[in-house]
Design a protein around this motif. Structure first.
Motif, PDB file in Angstrom:
ATOM      1  N   VAL A  26      52.969 122.536   4.822  1.00  0.00           N
ATOM      2  CA  VAL A  26      52.074 122.695   6.118  1.00  0.00           C
ATOM      3  C   VAL A  26      51.531 121.756   6.967  1.00  0.00           C
ATOM      4  O   VAL A  26      51.803 121.532   8.052  1.00  0.00           O
ATOM      5  N   PHE A  27      51.581 120.490   5.987  1.00  0.00           N
ATOM      6  CA  PHE A  27      51.201 119.408   6.593  1.00  0.00           C
ATOM      7  C   PHE A  27      52.281 118.718   7.280  1.00  0.00           C
ATOM      8  O   PHE A  27      52.158 118.166   8.585  1.00  0.00           O
ATOM      9  N   PHE A  29      54.783 120.195   8.617  1.00  0.00           N
ATOM     10  CA  PHE A  29      55.099 120.837   9.900  1.00  0.00           C
ATOM     11  C   PHE A  29      53.978 120.633  10.998  1.00  0.00           C
ATOM     12  O   PHE A  29      54.207 120.715  12.019  1.00  0.00           O
ATOM     13  N   LEU A  30      52.690 120.630  10.554  1.00  0.00           N
ATOM     14  CA  LEU A  30      51.741 120.110  11.674  1.00  0.00           C
ATOM     15  C   LEU A  30      52.057 118.763  12.265  1.00  0.00           C
ATOM     16  O   LEU A  30      52.016 118.646  13.530  1.00  0.00           O
ATOM     17  N   VAL A  31      52.448 117.755  11.503  1.00  0.00           N
ATOM     18  CA  VAL A  31      52.760 116.471  12.233  1.00  0.00           C
ATOM     19  C   VAL A  31      53.929 116.572  12.894  1.00  0.00           C
ATOM     20  O   VAL A  31      53.949 115.899  14.040  1.00  0.00           O
ATOM     21  N   GLY A  33      55.096 119.171  14.475  1.00  0.00           N
ATOM     22  CA  GLY A  33      54.656 120.062  15.669  1.00  0.00           C
ATOM     23  C   GLY A  33      53.949 119.216  16.530  1.00  0.00           C
ATOM     24  O   GLY A  33      54.160 119.171  17.843  1.00  0.00           O
ATOM     25  N   LEU A  34      52.960 118.484  16.069  1.00  0.00           N
ATOM     26  CA  LEU A  34      52.037 117.403  17.109  1.00  0.00           C
ATOM     27  C   LEU A  34      53.206 116.524  17.709  1.00  0.00           C
ATOM     28  O   LEU A  34      53.098 116.084  19.019  1.00  0.00           O
ATOM     29  N   SER A  35      53.841 116.038  16.915  1.00  0.00           N
ATOM     30  CA  SER A  35      54.995 114.858  17.397  1.00  0.00           C
ATOM     31  C   SER A  35      55.849 115.591  18.456  1.00  0.00           C
ATOM     32  O   SER A  35      56.169 115.068  19.391  1.00  0.00           O
TER      33      SER A  35
END
Length: 63
Positions: A26-27, A29-31, A33-35
């Motif tokens: 999850v972490f 994918f979060l990074v 997605g933000l990028s």
């Protein structure tokens, strides 16, 4: 029937490892997605732009 029975400790360790793997996934994918959002917005800020922006802010009296 299995040749060797797993100890209860192994079952608990497996569930913790799966939980930690899920949190890490999850972490990531979060990074990612933000990028992706930052890049897709087309922000043209480059490393050499920062001193110019600081100089403009200082000329206006902003910290």
């Amino acid at each position: 029937m299995a040749l060797a029975r797993d100890h209860e400790l192994h079952q608990r360790r497996l569930s913790r490892n799966l939980g930690l793997g899920l949190v890490l996934l999850v972490f990531v994918f979060l990074v990612f997605g933000l990028s992706f959002v930052k890049v897709s917005q087309g922000d043209r800020m480059h490393a050499y732009d920062a001193p110019q922006a600081a100089a403009k802010a200082a000329a206006r009296g902003q910290p």
